[in-house]
Write a protein that holds these residues in place. Sequence first.
Motif, short mmCIF file in Angstrom:
data_model
loop_
_atom_site.label_atom_id
_atom_site.label_comp_id
_atom_site.label_asym_id
_atom_site.label_seq_id
_atom_site.Cartn_x
_atom_site.Cartn_y
_atom_site.Cartn_z
N UNK A 57 50.15 57.39 56.96
CA UNK A 57 49.59 58.45 57.79
C UNK A 57 50.58 58.88 58.86
N UNK A 58 51.16 57.91 59.56
CA UNK A 58 52.12 58.22 60.62
C UNK A 58 53.38 58.88 60.04
N UNK A 59 53.82 58.41 58.88
CA UNK A 59 55.00 58.99 58.24
C UNK A 59 54.74 60.45 57.88
N UNK A 60 53.59 60.73 57.31
CA UNK A 60 53.25 62.11 56.93
C UNK A 60 53.18 63.02 58.16
N UNK A 61 52.80 62.46 59.31
CA UNK A 61 52.72 63.24 60.56
C UNK A 61 54.10 63.47 61.17
N UNK A 62 55.14 62.81 60.65
CA UNK A 62 56.47 62.92 61.23
C UNK A 62 56.64 62.06 62.48
N UNK A 63 55.71 61.14 62.69
CA UNK A 63 55.70 60.29 63.89
C UNK A 63 57.01 59.53 64.09
N UNK A 64 57.60 59.03 63.01
CA UNK A 64 58.77 58.17 63.12
C UNK A 64 60.09 58.94 63.25
N UNK A 65 60.09 60.23 62.97
CA UNK A 65 61.33 61.01 63.04
C UNK A 65 61.87 60.99 64.47
N UNK A 66 63.10 60.53 64.64
CA UNK A 66 63.74 60.48 65.95
C UNK A 66 63.44 59.24 66.78
N UNK A 67 62.60 58.35 66.26
CA UNK A 67 62.26 57.12 67.00
C UNK A 67 63.40 56.11 66.87
N UNK A 68 63.71 55.43 67.97
CA UNK A 68 64.86 54.51 68.01
C UNK A 68 64.52 53.11 67.51
N UNK A 69 65.56 52.38 67.14
CA UNK A 69 65.47 50.94 66.87
C UNK A 69 65.71 50.28 68.23
N UNK A 70 64.64 50.03 68.95
CA UNK A 70 64.75 49.59 70.34
C UNK A 70 65.08 48.11 70.52
N UNK A 71 64.79 47.31 69.51
CA UNK A 71 65.03 45.86 69.59
C UNK A 71 65.66 45.41 68.28
N UNK A 72 66.92 44.99 68.34
CA UNK A 72 67.63 44.58 67.13
C UNK A 72 68.37 43.29 67.44
N UNK A 73 67.99 42.23 66.76
CA UNK A 73 68.58 40.91 67.00
C UNK A 73 69.43 40.53 65.79
N UNK A 74 70.72 40.37 66.05
CA UNK A 74 71.69 39.98 65.01
C UNK A 74 71.16 38.77 64.24
N UNK A 75 71.17 38.85 62.90
CA UNK A 75 70.75 37.74 62.08
C UNK A 75 69.26 37.48 62.05
N UNK A 76 68.46 38.39 62.65
CA UNK A 76 67.00 38.19 62.66
C UNK A 76 66.27 39.44 62.16
N UNK A 77 66.24 40.51 62.99
CA UNK A 77 65.49 41.69 62.57
C UNK A 77 65.84 42.91 63.41
N UNK A 78 65.43 44.10 62.89
CA UNK A 78 65.56 45.38 63.58
C UNK A 78 64.17 45.97 63.74
N UNK A 170 70.45 53.23 67.77
CA UNK A 170 70.36 54.07 66.59
C UNK A 170 68.91 54.49 66.43
N UNK A 171 68.69 55.54 65.65
CA UNK A 171 67.32 56.03 65.48
C UNK A 171 67.03 56.36 64.02
N UNK A 172 65.76 56.54 63.76
CA UNK A 172 65.32 57.03 62.46
C UNK A 172 65.54 58.54 62.50
#
Length: 182
Positions: A57-78, A170-172
């Motif tokens: 639903x959020x994807x179809x609304x374009x919600x994620x377009x331009x949203x950043x990867x605010x927390x990215x931990x090397x060797x764990x997750x983005x 970086x962002x989506x």
Amino acid sequence: MKRLLAASVLVLAGLVPAFAQQANDPQNTIFLDTKDGRITIRLRPDLAPKHVEQIKTLTKQGFYDGVVFHRVIEGFMAQTGDPTGTGTGKSDLPNIPAEFTKTQYKRGSVGMARSQSPNSANSQFFICYEGCGPLTGQYTLFGEVVAGMDVADKIKKGNSAANGMVTNPDKIVKMQLAADAK
């Protein structure tokens, strides 16, 4: 002989797991585009139908377009999905009750972020690099990267002293269902 072959095919089709049948389903495939390329995520409604529906639903609304990867931990997750980029934001949709499973988190697993409350997932999600196994059964797993993990590896990493918070993240660029891709 033809009847035996047809019967064998039907029996084998019944043995194929639901997630394998979804593998090429454009309604359950997300394209997440970054400056470095495309990450293809296969959604797993067999594990988390409510979470998959919210993401779609959020994807179809374009919600994620331009949203950043605010927390990215090397060797764990983005982690991404917060429109404020602070780690505290969410969509206007209601939170989703937990859909925990025993399916193991591994490299490429995609899960929902949440606060202390198990039923607080909303729009934020993460892509696992390594070391996500302990999240199994505590965070809802709703998808897996099936292509572009090398792109996910290029997402700008955060400061380990600041719990992975990223400066100039970086962002989506665009996130869309494969069925709607242009």
